[in-house]
Design a protein around this motif. Structure first.
Motif, PDB file in Angstrom:
ATOM      1  N   UNK A   1      93.927   9.986  33.639  1.00 21.89           N
ATOM      2  CA  UNK A   1      93.175  11.210  33.366  1.00 21.89           C
ATOM      3  C   UNK A   1      92.701  11.188  31.924  1.00 21.89           C
ATOM      4  N   UNK A   2      91.460  11.621  31.698  1.00 21.29           N
ATOM      5  CA  UNK A   2      90.919  11.789  30.354  1.00 21.29           C
ATOM      6  C   UNK A   2      90.528  13.253  30.191  1.00 21.29           C
ATOM      7  N   UNK A   3      91.053  13.891  29.155  1.00 24.69           N
ATOM      8  CA  UNK A   3      90.680  15.261  28.812  1.00 24.69           C
ATOM      9  C   UNK A   3      89.932  15.196  27.481  1.00 24.69           C
ATOM     10  N   UNK A   4      88.683  15.640  27.482  1.00 26.24           N
ATOM     11  CA  UNK A   4      87.853  15.538  26.287  1.00 26.24           C
ATOM     12  C   UNK A   4      87.362  16.916  25.875  1.00 26.24           C
ATOM     13  N   UNK A   5      87.725  17.313  24.643  1.00 24.63           N
ATOM     14  CA  UNK A   5      87.248  18.574  24.075  1.00 24.63           C
ATOM     15  C   UNK A   5      86.133  18.270  23.092  1.00 24.63           C
ATOM     16  N   UNK A   6      84.959  18.793  23.350  1.00 27.43           N
ATOM     17  CA  UNK A   6      83.818  18.557  22.475  1.00 27.43           C
ATOM     18  C   UNK A   6      84.044  19.206  21.110  1.00 27.43           C
TER      19      UNK A   6
ATOM     20  N   UNK B   1      96.488  -0.432  37.497  1.00 28.74           N
ATOM     21  CA  UNK B   1      96.261  -0.183  38.911  1.00 28.74           C
ATOM     22  C   UNK B   1      95.254   0.879  39.270  1.00 28.74           C
ATOM     23  N   UNK B   2      94.834   1.755  38.332  1.00 25.64           N
ATOM     24  CA  UNK B   2      93.964   2.847  38.755  1.00 25.64           C
ATOM     25  C   UNK B   2      92.529   2.348  38.989  1.00 25.64           C
ATOM     26  N   UNK B   3      91.865   2.974  39.943  1.00 25.61           N
ATOM     27  CA  UNK B   3      90.489   2.592  40.274  1.00 25.61           C
ATOM     28  C   UNK B   3      89.473   3.425  39.513  1.00 25.61           C
ATOM     29  N   UNK B   4      89.687   4.738  39.469  1.00 25.72           N
ATOM     30  CA  UNK B   4      88.819   5.653  38.736  1.00 25.72           C
ATOM     31  C   UNK B   4      89.695   6.623  37.955  1.00 25.72           C
ATOM     32  N   UNK B   5      89.156   7.153  36.860  1.00 28.44           N
ATOM     33  CA  UNK B   5      89.870   8.138  36.063  1.00 28.44           C
ATOM     34  C   UNK B   5      89.273   9.516  36.295  1.00 28.44           C
TER      35      UNK B   5
ATOM     36  N   UNK C   1      82.071  25.977  31.348  1.00 30.60           N
ATOM     37  CA  UNK C   1      82.464  25.279  30.133  1.00 30.60           C
ATOM     38  C   UNK C   1      83.463  24.174  30.383  1.00 30.60           C
ATOM     39  N   UNK C   2      83.999  24.086  31.606  1.00 34.50           N
ATOM     40  CA  UNK C   2      84.925  23.013  31.975  1.00 34.50           C
ATOM     41  C   UNK C   2      84.400  22.341  33.232  1.00 34.50           C
ATOM     42  N   UNK C   3      84.281  21.023  33.191  1.00 38.67           N
ATOM     43  CA  UNK C   3      83.858  20.268  34.371  1.00 38.67           C
ATOM     44  C   UNK C   3      84.889  19.188  34.671  1.00 38.67           C
ATOM     45  N   UNK C   4      85.109  18.957  35.962  1.00 37.35           N
ATOM     46  CA  UNK C   4      86.031  17.918  36.425  1.00 37.35           C
ATOM     47  C   UNK C   4      85.227  16.905  37.225  1.00 37.35           C
ATOM     48  N   UNK C   5      85.310  15.635  36.840  1.00 41.34           N
ATOM     49  CA  UNK C   5      84.562  14.576  37.521  1.00 41.34           C
ATOM     50  C   UNK C   5      85.391  13.301  37.499  1.00 41.34           C
ATOM     51  N   UNK C   6      84.815  12.222  38.055  1.00 37.96           N
ATOM     52  CA  UNK C   6      85.504  10.934  38.103  1.00 37.96           C
ATOM     53  C   UNK C   6      84.645   9.876  37.400  1.00 37.96           C
ATOM     54  N   UNK C   7      85.303   9.021  36.619  1.00 34.67           N
ATOM     55  CA  UNK C   7      84.590   7.987  35.865  1.00 34.67           C
ATOM     56  C   UNK C   7      85.225   6.630  36.144  1.00 34.67           C
ATOM     57  N   UNK C   8      84.457   5.567  35.923  1.00 36.97           N
ATOM     58  CA  UNK C   8      84.931   4.214  36.179  1.00 36.97           C
ATOM     59  C   UNK C   8      85.807   3.681  35.050  1.00 36.97           C
TER      60      UNK C   8
ATOM     61  N   UNK D   1     103.225  -2.658  43.348  1.00 36.61           N
ATOM     62  CA  UNK D   1     101.807  -2.350  43.499  1.00 36.61           C
ATOM     63  C   UNK D   1     101.626  -0.859  43.723  1.00 36.61           C
ATOM     64  N   UNK D   2     100.629  -0.271  43.054  1.00 39.14           N
ATOM     65  CA  UNK D   2     100.391   1.164  43.117  1.00 39.14           C
ATOM     66  C   UNK D   2      99.063   1.455  43.808  1.00 39.14           C
ATOM     67  N   UNK D   3      99.028   2.561  44.511  1.00 42.42           N
ATOM     68  CA  UNK D   3      97.785   3.065  45.074  1.00 42.42           C
ATOM     69  C   UNK D   3      97.003   3.727  43.945  1.00 42.42           C
ATOM     70  N   UNK D   4      95.900   3.113  43.531  1.00 41.84           N
ATOM     71  CA  UNK D   4      95.130   3.616  42.403  1.00 41.84           C
ATOM     72  C   UNK D   4      93.904   4.416  42.787  1.00 41.84           C
ATOM     73  N   UNK D   5      93.830   4.841  44.042  1.00 46.48           N
ATOM     74  CA  UNK D   5      92.683   5.639  44.478  1.00 46.48           C
ATOM     75  C   UNK D   5      92.765   7.048  43.893  1.00 46.48           C
ATOM     76  N   UNK D   6      91.705   7.819  44.087  1.00 46.69           N
ATOM     77  CA  UNK D   6      91.695   9.183  43.561  1.00 46.69           C
ATOM     78  C   UNK D   6      92.864   9.997  44.098  1.00 46.69           C
ATOM     79  N   UNK D   7      93.524  10.738  43.217  1.00 48.62           N
ATOM     80  CA  UNK D   7      94.599  11.624  43.657  1.00 48.62           C
ATOM     81  C   UNK D   7      94.001  12.912  44.207  1.00 48.62           C
ATOM     82  N   UNK D   8      94.578  13.462  45.270  1.00 46.05           N
ATOM     83  CA  UNK D   8      94.090  14.748  45.773  1.00 46.05           C
ATOM     84  C   UNK D   8      94.275  15.832  44.711  1.00 46.05           C
ATOM     85  N   UNK D   9      93.238  16.604  44.447  1.00 43.97           N
ATOM     86  CA  UNK D   9      93.320  17.649  43.432  1.00 43.97           C
ATOM     87  C   UNK D   9      92.728  18.951  43.953  1.00 43.97           C
ATOM     88  N   UNK D  10      93.222  20.037  43.397  1.00 41.87           N
ATOM     89  CA  UNK D  10      92.631  21.353  43.588  1.00 41.87           C
ATOM     90  C   UNK D  10      92.314  21.887  42.199  1.00 41.87           C
ATOM     91  N   UNK D  11      91.117  22.404  42.007  1.00 42.38           N
ATOM     92  CA  UNK D  11      90.718  22.818  40.663  1.00 42.38           C
ATOM     93  C   UNK D  11      90.249  24.266  40.636  1.00 42.38           C
TER      94      UNK D  11
END
Length: 395
Positions: A149-154, A116-120, A86-93, A71-81
């Motif tokens: 993680x999802x990285x999306x380039x428009x 196991x992940x809760x949010x991406x 032109x670049x935004x970092x957010x969390x999605x379901x 079993x994995x802890x799927x909560x948000x990982x601690x991040x520093x950004x």
């Protein structure tokens, strides 16, 4: 989307017109092409990992059993950004429509992280100006975690994204990379974990029409790092430059299984991974799969792996594979080599008064920095060259 096929090694009946042997009874046909491997987002669809499976046979599976089956802890990982305009970092379901667009897990470790992940974490890139964003994961601790993680380039956007890992971690994760039409995106995955850390990662990329992705893997820290990037060149004109750099020390296992699928006309790929190994038990694994599908006319592809052995007691596995399903291509090839220092280079340097130890360091630095210099971010390149110099002090 899930599947109930129970094994990753034996997928479908009648594949390519083949059927089971008349004396058989096992009822399944072995995988005939790389694109037909079993995939599922549900960990329960995969059998337990034993180390005998084709995707795990070169990996130290006992060291990360908690990541492939626990079993994995799927909560948000601690991040520093550090994210510019032109670049935004957010969390999605989990129900976000972008999740699952680039690919699906082909092994149990990836599926366990997906289940196991809760949010991406979503990293969005927009705007035609060049920009650099750094996302650092740190302070993850020693408990097993799962992440997405999802990285999306428009479309027509430009940007460089650095995913950096430091400190302690036991992490299984999936990274999806979506490159829109005409976009140019660089993604650097930088592993600078602590000595006891374990990191299993699968990267899935989908590259659109006339778009370009530069994907760079730099693995320096961690006890076990297994990072497998897969790229789908899905539309005409798509381009991938897949680069890798790794330095394996005593007792360290660094692994990359690279897959490029040419699935549209006039696509291009270049794969170039380089590694150095030093110390008892230092290990590297590189497997390169390139599939040129029947629709991929005009493909231009080449992959290579080079390993430099610095001491006794090391092992480098290097396995390039190339499948071609159309005869109408510009070119395709692969190469692999593992060896020690070039005696002629050492002789040349020593003949000009450079001591042998310093000559060896210069040769190794020149061998590895070819990859670093292709990142396109001077400050990051300079810091990585310093990190390589620190590694070489023990060579």
């Amino acid at each position: 989307m899930t599947s109930t096929t129970p094994t990753t090694a034996m997928p479908t009946e009648g594949q390519h017109g083949l059927t089971q042997h008349s004396d058989g009874g096992w009822g399944l046909v072995p995988v005939q092409t790389r694109s037909e491997r079993f995939a599922s987002t549900e960990v329960a669809d995969f059998p337990a990992v034993t180390g005998r499976e084709h995707e795990w046979k070169l990996s130290p599976v006992a060291t990360f059993a908690d990541l492939t089956g626990g079993e994995l802890d799927g909560s948000r990982t601690p991040i520093e950004t550090v994210d510019p305009e032109g670049v935004t970092v957010s969390w999605i379901g989990r129900d976000d429509e972008r999740i699952g667009t680039a690919g699906r897990p082909e092994d149990r470790g990836s599926a366990n992280a997906w289940s196991g992940f809760a949010e991406a974490m979503l990293v969005s890139v927009a705007g035609e100006d060049e920009k650099i964003a750094v996302v650092t994961r740190t302070g993850l601790g020693e408990a097993p975690r799962g992440a997405h993680t999802v990285i999306e380039a428009a479309p027509n956007s430009r940007g460089l994204i650095v995913l950096r890992g430091t400190g302690d971690a036991r992490l299984a994760e999936n990274v999806e990379i979506l490159v829109g039409e005409g976009a140019s995106l660089t993604v650097v995955s930088l592993q600078e974990w602590s000595d006891d850390s374990v990191h299993l990662a699968s990267h899935f990329a989908r590259v659109g029409r006339d778009a370009k992705l530069k994907h760079i893997v730099v693995s320096l820290g961690g006890k076990v790092v297994r990072l497998n990037p897969s790229t789908h060149l899905a539309e005409p004109g798509a381009d991938i430059e897949a680069l890798g750099l790794y330095f394996s020390d005593a007792g360290q296992h660094l692994e990359q299984q690279v897959y490029v699928h040419h699935d549209a006309p006039h696509t291009r790929s270049r794969v170039n991974y380089k590694g150095a190994l030093q110390g008892e038990g230092a290990r590297s694994v590189w497997i390169g799969d390139v599939l040129i599908g029947p629709k991929a006319t005009g493909t231009d592809s080449y992959e290579q792996n080079r390993n430099l052995v610095l001491t006794d007691g090391t092992r480098a596995d290097s396995v390039p594979n190339l499948e071609i399903e159309t005869g109408d291509i510009e070119g395709a090839g692969h190469a692999s080599a593992t060896g020690r220092f070039d005696d002629e280079q050492l002789f040349y340097l020593q003949a000009r008064g450079i001591p042998e130890d310093e000559a060896r360091r210069l040769v190794v630095r020149g061998f590895l920095t070819e990859i670093v210099q292709k990142i396109g971010a001077p400050e990051l390149e300079a810091r990585l060259i310093e990190a390589l110099e620190a590694e070489l002090q023990g060579a």
